[in-house]
Design an enzyme around this catalytic site. Structure first.
Site, short mmCIF file in Angstrom:
data_model
loop_
_atom_site.label_atom_id
_atom_site.label_comp_id
_atom_site.label_asym_id
_atom_site.label_seq_id
_atom_site.Cartn_x
_atom_site.Cartn_y
_atom_site.Cartn_z
N ASP A 179 1.38 -0.92 0.16
CA ASP A 179 0.64 0.22 -0.13
C ASP A 179 1.12 0.99 0.13
OD1 ASP A 179 -2.62 1.62 1.07
OD2 ASP A 179 -1.83 1.83 2.43
N ILE A 180 -0.02 2.92 -0.18
CA ILE A 180 1.33 3.61 -0.49
C ILE A 180 1.10 4.23 0.77
CG2 ILE A 180 1.19 5.74 -1.10
CD1 ILE A 180 0.63 4.36 -3.91
N ASP A 181 0.11 5.04 1.42
CA ASP A 181 -0.20 5.40 1.97
C ASP A 181 -0.05 5.02 3.55
OD1 ASP A 181 -0.64 8.30 0.84
OD2 ASP A 181 -2.47 7.20 -0.22
N GLY A 212 -5.68 2.59 -2.80
CA GLY A 212 -6.94 3.60 -3.46
C GLY A 212 -6.19 4.51 -4.42
N LYS A 249 -8.79 -4.66 -3.12
CA LYS A 249 -7.93 -4.26 -3.32
C LYS A 249 -7.74 -6.76 -3.50
CE LYS A 249 -5.68 -0.50 -0.90
NZ LYS A 249 -4.55 -0.31 -0.21
N ASP A 303 -1.78 -0.73 5.86
CA ASP A 303 -2.42 -0.03 7.35
C ASP A 303 -4.15 0.57 7.57
OD1 ASP A 303 -2.34 3.76 7.04
OD2 ASP A 303 -2.45 2.34 5.41
N ASN A 355 -8.92 0.07 3.84
CA ASN A 355 -9.03 -0.49 2.51
C ASN A 355 -8.71 -2.18 2.00
OD1 ASN A 355 -7.41 1.69 2.43
ND2 ASN A 355 -7.30 1.90 0.49
#
Length: 259
Positions: free
Chosen positions: A9-11, A44, A186, A209, A212
């Site tokens: 994931d990114i954020d 997302g 996802k 984290d 989603n």
């Protein structure tokens, strides 16, 4: 070592709380690739909100819009746009509630209102150079929409879940909900990526984290929740690593034996 697929994931996972990529995380991704593993992103975000990150990490495969759009080695392999009939219903209902929407296509996003502070604040929080989208309430008839944002506060979201049962709602910001096709997650996109690359669940690791990420962490063989994740996310993960600001990626990869 058998080749693995590692999804990030990114954020709050790859990017820290200041939306910066820790040096340790960048080095870890490089080490994984040098060891012969596949590394991909599962987010997302829209693709235009993480192009710089993909280039910095030399990652050519990703799952975005919470699983509704997938690229593998720079080739689009899966698209799952929102049904236009449901978008009309959503727009009509949101209009009655005086809640603006943002329609997100693969290349552009448009909004149903000239300007709204909630939209500006939410997009600014991504620190991806996003500006307030242009007004075009008809954009969903001009392009495939893979994710829509509805701008309302938490106490107002139950009305959407009750009245819009053909859509899936996931809060990502104090002012905003992601809107996805029913059943969209996802995990759905990751399944397509795995099939394309020939990986089994036991060969797949995912780091996330937030809310989603729940389906993703449950779906793969090795789900790793960041230390900064809510308890509900940690409970579904096989492993829990440190906070993103405390070298959580590196620590988690060591926990699962990939570093």
């Amino acid at each position: 070592m058998t080749k693995k697929l590692i999804l990030f994931d990114i954020d709050g996972t790859l990017l820290d709380h200041e939306k910066k990529l820790p040096v340790s995380a960048k080095e870890a991704v490089k080490s994984l690739k040098e060891a012969g593993h596949e590394v991909a992103i599962a987010t997302g975000r829209a693709p235009y909100f993480f192009q710089d990150l993909r280039e910095e990490l030399a990652i050519d495969s990703f799952v975005c819009f919470n699983g509704q759009y997938v690229e593998v080695d720079n080739e689009v392999i899966y698209k799952n746009p929102l049904d236009r009939t449901f978008l009309v219903e959503l727009m009509d209902y949101a209009s009655l509630q005086k809640h603006p929407l943002v329609f997100m296509g693969a290349e552009l996003m448009k909004t149903t209102i000239d300007y709204h502070t909630g939209i500006e604040d939410a997009l600014a929080s991504l620190k991806a150079g996003a500006t307030h989208p242009e007004l075009n309430a008809n954009y969903f008839n001009e392009a495939d929409i893979y994710q829509t944002l509805v701008f309302c506060e938490e106490h107002e979201e139950a009305h959407y879940r009750t009245n819009m049962r053909n859509l899936n709602f996931i809060r990502w910001h104090d002012y905003s909900l992601d809107v996805l096709p029913l059943g969209g997650s996802k995990a759905q996109g990751i399944e397509k990526l795995m099939a394309k690359k020939g990986f089994t669940k036991d060969q797949v690791y995912a780091f996330g984290d937030n809310l989603n990420d729940i389906e993703m962490l449950q779906y793969v063989g090795h789900g790793v929740a960041m230390g900064n994740a809510p308890e509900v996310v940690k409970k579904v993960a096989k492993y829990v690593t440190r906070d993103v600001d405390n070298d959580g990626i590196v620590h988690g990869l060591k926990m699962v034996g990939l570093l």
